[in-house]
Design a protein around this motif. Structure first.
Motif, PDB file in Angstrom:
ATOM      1  N   ILE A 121       0.777  -1.444  -0.272  1.00 20.67           N
ATOM      2  CA  ILE A 121       0.245  -0.038   0.320  1.00 20.67           C
ATOM      3  C   ILE A 121       0.737   1.223   0.143  1.00 20.67           C
ATOM      4  CG2 ILE A 121      -1.723   1.686   1.294  1.00 20.67           C
ATOM      5  CD1 ILE A 121      -2.815  -1.749   2.741  1.00 20.67           C
ATOM      6  N   SER A 122       1.689   1.413   0.974  1.00 20.66           N
ATOM      7  CA  SER A 122       2.869   2.642   0.529  1.00 20.66           C
ATOM      8  C   SER A 122       3.170   2.497  -0.161  1.00 20.66           C
ATOM      9  CB  SER A 122       3.957   1.969   2.423  1.00 20.66           C
ATOM     10  OG  SER A 122       2.922   1.797   3.189  1.00 20.66           O
ATOM     11  N   ALA A 123       3.959   1.598  -1.518  1.00 15.60           N
ATOM     12  CA  ALA A 123       4.233   2.225  -2.631  1.00 15.60           C
ATOM     13  C   ALA A 123       3.860   2.828  -3.035  1.00 15.60           C
ATOM     14  CB  ALA A 123       4.071   0.357  -3.374  1.00 15.60           C
ATOM     15  N   ALA A 124       2.545   3.165  -3.418  1.00 13.72           N
ATOM     16  CA  ALA A 124       1.771   4.320  -3.778  1.00 13.72           C
ATOM     17  C   ALA A 124       2.019   5.957  -2.718  1.00 13.72           C
ATOM     18  CB  ALA A 124       0.177   4.452  -3.261  1.00 13.72           C
ATOM     19  N   TYR A 125       2.737   5.842  -2.241  1.00 11.27           N
ATOM     20  CA  TYR A 125       3.122   7.106  -1.880  1.00 11.27           C
ATOM     21  C   TYR A 125       4.759   7.486  -1.883  1.00 11.27           C
ATOM     22  CZ  TYR A 125       0.102   5.503   2.205  1.00 11.27           C
ATOM     23  OH  TYR A 125      -1.236   5.525   3.022  1.00 11.27           O
ATOM     24  N   LEU A 126       5.512   6.644  -2.536  1.00 10.65           N
ATOM     25  CA  LEU A 126       6.908   7.320  -2.760  1.00 10.65           C
ATOM     26  C   LEU A 126       6.352   7.966  -4.492  1.00 10.65           C
ATOM     27  CD1 LEU A 126       8.349   3.611  -2.485  1.00 10.65           C
ATOM     28  CD2 LEU A 126       8.318   4.954  -0.993  1.00 10.65           C
ATOM     29  N   GLU A 127       5.529   7.578  -5.480  1.00  7.44           N
ATOM     30  CA  GLU A 127       5.876   9.095  -6.565  1.00  7.44           C
ATOM     31  C   GLU A 127       4.510   9.900  -6.261  1.00  7.44           C
ATOM     32  OE1 GLU A 127       6.942   5.800  -9.477  1.00  7.44           O
ATOM     33  OE2 GLU A 127       5.240   5.311  -7.985  1.00  7.44           O
ATOM     34  N   ASN A 128       3.876   9.868  -5.153  1.00  6.76           N
ATOM     35  CA  ASN A 128       2.791  10.968  -4.669  1.00  6.76           C
ATOM     36  C   ASN A 128       2.975  11.859  -3.557  1.00  6.76           C
ATOM     37  OD1 ASN A 128       1.219  10.001  -7.741  1.00  6.76           O
ATOM     38  ND2 ASN A 128       1.233   7.772  -6.093  1.00  6.76           N
ATOM     39  N   ALA A 129       3.424  12.802  -3.463  1.00  2.46           N
ATOM     40  CA  ALA A 129       3.768  13.883  -2.477  1.00  2.46           C
ATOM     41  C   ALA A 129       2.139  13.788  -2.097  1.00  2.46           C
ATOM     42  CB  ALA A 129       4.574  15.253  -2.966  1.00  2.46           C
ATOM     43  N   ASP A 130       1.454  14.073  -2.154  1.00  3.20           N
ATOM     44  CA  ASP A 130       0.318  15.111  -2.300  1.00  3.20           C
ATOM     45  C   ASP A 130      -0.725  13.273  -1.383  1.00  3.20           C
ATOM     46  OD1 ASP A 130      -0.140  13.588  -4.456  1.00  3.20           O
ATOM     47  OD2 ASP A 130      -2.275  14.371  -5.049  1.00  3.20           O
ATOM     48  N   LEU A 131      -0.549  12.314  -1.599  1.00  5.13           N
ATOM     49  CA  LEU A 131      -1.673  11.099  -1.230  1.00  5.13           C
ATOM     50  C   LEU A 131      -1.242  10.815   0.346  1.00  5.13           C
ATOM     51  CD1 LEU A 131      -2.995   8.634  -2.109  1.00  5.13           C
ATOM     52  CD2 LEU A 131      -1.542   7.202  -2.161  1.00  5.13           C
ATOM     53  N   THR A 132      -2.590  11.397   0.700  1.00  4.15           N
ATOM     54  CA  THR A 132      -2.511  10.656   1.807  1.00  4.15           C
ATOM     55  C   THR A 132      -3.905   9.981   3.024  1.00  4.15           C
ATOM     56  OG1 THR A 132      -3.620  12.523   2.405  1.00  4.15           O
ATOM     57  CG2 THR A 132      -1.778  12.822   3.018  1.00  4.15           C
ATOM     58  N   PRO A 133      -3.943   9.022   3.537  1.00  2.00           N
ATOM     59  CA  PRO A 133      -5.232   8.658   3.900  1.00  2.00           C
ATOM     60  C   PRO A 133      -6.307   9.625   3.926  1.00  2.00           C
ATOM     61  CG  PRO A 133      -3.663   7.651   4.817  1.00  2.00           C
ATOM     62  CD  PRO A 133      -3.322   9.388   4.763  1.00  2.00           C
ATOM     63  N   PRO A 134      -7.612   9.191   3.922  1.00  2.00           N
ATOM     64  CA  PRO A 134      -8.088   7.870   3.957  1.00  2.00           C
ATOM     65  C   PRO A 134      -8.329   7.789   2.163  1.00  2.00           C
ATOM     66  CG  PRO A 134      -9.940   9.458   5.015  1.00  2.00           C
ATOM     67  CD  PRO A 134      -8.967  10.131   4.651  1.00  2.00           C
ATOM     68  N   PHE A 135      -8.524   6.445   1.847  1.00  2.00           N
ATOM     69  CA  PHE A 135      -8.225   6.127   0.293  1.00  2.00           C
ATOM     70  C   PHE A 135      -8.978   4.963   0.439  1.00  2.00           C
ATOM     71  CE2 PHE A 135      -4.023   5.814   1.367  1.00  2.00           C
ATOM     72  CZ  PHE A 135      -3.500   4.803   0.873  1.00  2.00           C
ATOM     73  N   THR A 145      -4.755 -11.186  -2.343  1.00  2.00           N
ATOM     74  CA  THR A 145      -5.694 -10.664  -3.224  1.00  2.00           C
ATOM     75  C   THR A 145      -6.631  -9.698  -1.526  1.00  2.00           C
ATOM     76  OG1 THR A 145      -5.994 -11.717  -4.639  1.00  2.00           O
ATOM     77  CG2 THR A 145      -7.688 -10.320  -4.995  1.00  2.00           C
ATOM     78  N   ASP A 146      -6.649  -8.206  -1.848  1.00  2.00           N
ATOM     79  CA  ASP A 146      -7.152  -7.873  -0.797  1.00  2.00           C
ATOM     80  C   ASP A 146      -7.670  -6.286  -1.344  1.00  2.00           C
ATOM     81  OD1 ASP A 146      -6.605  -9.835   1.225  1.00  2.00           O
ATOM     82  OD2 ASP A 146      -4.832  -8.845   2.066  1.00  2.00           O
ATOM     83  N   LEU A 147      -8.723  -5.720  -0.716  1.00  2.00           N
ATOM     84  CA  LEU A 147      -9.673  -4.881  -0.297  1.00  2.00           C
ATOM     85  C   LEU A 147      -9.830  -4.484   0.840  1.00  2.00           C
ATOM     86  CD1 LEU A 147     -12.508  -5.294  -3.103  1.00  2.00           C
ATOM     87  CD2 LEU A 147     -11.263  -3.332  -3.333  1.00  2.00           C
ATOM     88  N   ILE A 148      -8.824  -3.462   0.693  1.00  2.00           N
ATOM     89  CA  ILE A 148      -8.681  -2.651   2.111  1.00  2.00           C
ATOM     90  C   ILE A 148      -9.379  -0.988   2.168  1.00  2.00           C
ATOM     91  CG2 ILE A 148      -6.685  -2.383   3.910  1.00  2.00           C
ATOM     92  CD1 ILE A 148      -5.188  -4.570   2.292  1.00  2.00           C
ATOM     93  N   ASP A 149      -9.445  -1.090   3.611  1.00  3.87           N
ATOM     94  CA  ASP A 149     -10.241   0.380   3.570  1.00  3.87           C
ATOM     95  C   ASP A 149      -9.207   0.779   4.407  1.00  3.87           C
ATOM     96  OD1 ASP A 149     -11.504   2.435   4.016  1.00  3.87           O
ATOM     97  OD2 ASP A 149     -13.412   2.320   5.712  1.00  3.87           O
ATOM     98  N   VAL A 150      -8.249   2.083   4.425  1.00  2.00           N
ATOM     99  CA  VAL A 150      -7.337   3.032   4.490  1.00  2.00           C
ATOM    100  C   VAL A 150      -7.773   3.730   4.773  1.00  2.00           C
ATOM    101  CG1 VAL A 150      -4.879   3.242   4.047  1.00  2.00           C
ATOM    102  CG2 VAL A 150      -5.953   1.696   3.113  1.00  2.00           C
ATOM    103  N   ARG A 151      -8.518   3.681   6.367  1.00  2.00           N
ATOM    104  CA  ARG A 151      -8.384   4.728   7.321  1.00  2.00           C
ATOM    105  C   ARG A 151      -7.835   6.294   7.240  1.00  2.00           C
ATOM    106  NH1 ARG A 151     -12.645   1.427  11.072  1.00  2.00           N
ATOM    107  NH2 ARG A 151     -14.142   1.276   8.822  1.00  2.00           N
ATOM    108  N   SER A 152      -6.551   5.364   7.360  1.00  2.00           N
ATOM    109  CA  SER A 152      -5.686   6.346   8.342  1.00  2.00           C
ATOM    110  C   SER A 152      -4.400   5.788   8.561  1.00  2.00           C
ATOM    111  CB  SER A 152      -5.437   6.559   9.649  1.00  2.00           C
ATOM    112  OG  SER A 152      -5.565   5.777  10.599  1.00  2.00           O
ATOM    113  N   TYR A 153      -3.228   5.949   8.892  1.00  3.69           N
ATOM    114  CA  TYR A 153      -1.865   4.623   7.535  1.00  3.69           C
ATOM    115  C   TYR A 153      -1.797   4.120   8.819  1.00  3.69           C
ATOM    116  CZ  TYR A 153       0.865   9.586   5.652  1.00  3.69           C
ATOM    117  OH  TYR A 153       0.995  10.245   4.654  1.00  3.69           O
TER     118      TYR A 153
END
Ligand code: KG4
Ligand code: ZN
Length: 338
Positions: A121-135, A145-153
């Motif tokens: 999941i954190s791999a997405a932070y590496l190239e996107n300075a603006d990306l923060t949870p929730p998502f 194969t997981d669908l994950i509710d990322v409410r915060s880090y």
């Protein structure tokens, strides 16, 4: 610290990649060294756990040296050691984690164990300075194969998962049935565009209405039955058509389930990660569907989708900020809840 930035050294060794990365302030990648064992396991048609562990042991020191050199960092400048603590092949995880513990002890630096999927999941932070949870996150790998509710880090909740095979496992098994070799995912990705989906037909397994779970064991059997029937009847079949239909079928399922999960959670941000997220059709379909619905889509570059240590360093940084520091008796774990 270097240039006022917090330096994390991350280690990943849960499957068949020996990887070390250095990141600054969590997200900035200073080096990302990956030694793949694909050639070692290819002859066996899959990863052999004992061989993987032995190979990690042979590679880890060299990979570590290279990561330090490329980042132009000294050990004194490292602030945190992060490593995958699970889930994964136990002997393989043990090599990276033991290296991390030895470094933490010798350098007197804190150690933070990382959940491998949190890394993806954190791999997405590496190239996107603006990306923060929730998502919403969809992790597609060889084991998950997981669908994950990322409410915060720190607050993550799995809201859908496979009930049998992981999607990467399905890619690898179908590729084997089609005689494409290992690892199957990239082989199917390369072959499918020269075939046509729909010429053969495989079922889209959606399970119960409203379920966000997945099932991929049926499609593997479907492909196997089709191939055996054609062979027994002495008919020639087009491998590329089968690959295209398999890929279209699993893509239809994951896209449909993810769109349902987005409606359910109300999120307008989606992260897709894990090795299978490097698949061309999957990337293309998500891009198209998210654009239609105004969903911001974050899929890491392929090098950050497959196993790497930059994602582990990044996850360790946020875990450490939240207070997760582990002692030197931290165990490697084959299974671990998120
Ligand atoms: O995340 P990952 O590198 O390791 C695990 O944590 O499992 O995922 C490995 C999986 C393998 O099943 C591999 O075949 C699949 O990712 N994969 C792909 C592609 N590249 C790797 N599957 C489909 N298309 C690809 N391009
Ligand atoms: Zn992985």
């Amino acid at each position: 610290m270097k240039d006022g930035k917090f330096i994390t050294l991350g280690i990943e060794s849960s499957c068949d990649e020996t990887a070390v990365s250095i990141t600054a302030d969590g997200r900035q990648v200073l080096s990302n060294i990956i030694s793949s064992q694909i050639d070692v396991h290819k002859v066996f048609g899959g990863v052999v756990p004992e061989i993987a562990a032995r190979h990690h042991l042979e590679q880890i020191n060299g990979v570590l040296d290279e990561a330090m050199r490329e980042a132009n960092i000294t050990f004194a400048e490292v602030d945190l050691i992060g490593a995958t603590e699970g889930p994964g092949l136990i002997g393989a995880v043990l090599v990276g984690l033991s290296t991390a513990k030895a470094l933490a002890l010798a350098l007197g630096k804190p150690l933070t164990g990382v959940h491998h999927i949190k890394g993806h999941i954190s791999a997405a932070y590496l190239e996107n300075a603006d990306l923060t949870p929730p998502f919403l996150a969809l992790i597609l790998s060889g084991g998950h194969t997981d669908l994950i509710d990322v409410r915060s880090y720190q607050n993550l909740r799995v809201i859908g998962r496979t009930r049998d095979d992981a999607i990467g496992e399905a890619f690898d098994k179908v590729a084997r049935v089609l005689g494409l070799g290992y690892p199957g995912g990239p082989k199917i990705d390369a072959l499918a565009p020269s075939g046509t989906s729909g010429k053969v037909s495989f079922k889209r397994v959606m399970l119960e209405k409203d379920s966000l779970d997945f099932s991929f064991s049926g499609i593997k059997t479907g492909v196997l039955n089709y191939v055996n029937t054609e062979k027994q009847a002495g008919r020639l079949f087009n491998t590329a058509d089968v690959a295209a239909e398999f890929e279209a079928s699993v893509t239809d399922v994951i896209v449909a389930k993810t769109l349902s999960a987005l409606s359910l959670t109300g999120y307008d941000k989606l992260v897709v990660g894990g090795g299978v997220a490097s698949n061309s059709l999957i990337r293309q379909q998500f891009a198209q569907e998210c654009a239609l619905r105004g969903i911001a889509l974050y899929i890491p570059s392929p090098v950050f989708c497959t196993d790497n240590a930059a994602m582990i360093a990044c996850a360790a940084y946020y875990d450490h900020l939240a207070g997760k520091t582990d002692s030197l008796d931290l165990d490697a774990k084959a299974t671990l809840e998120l």
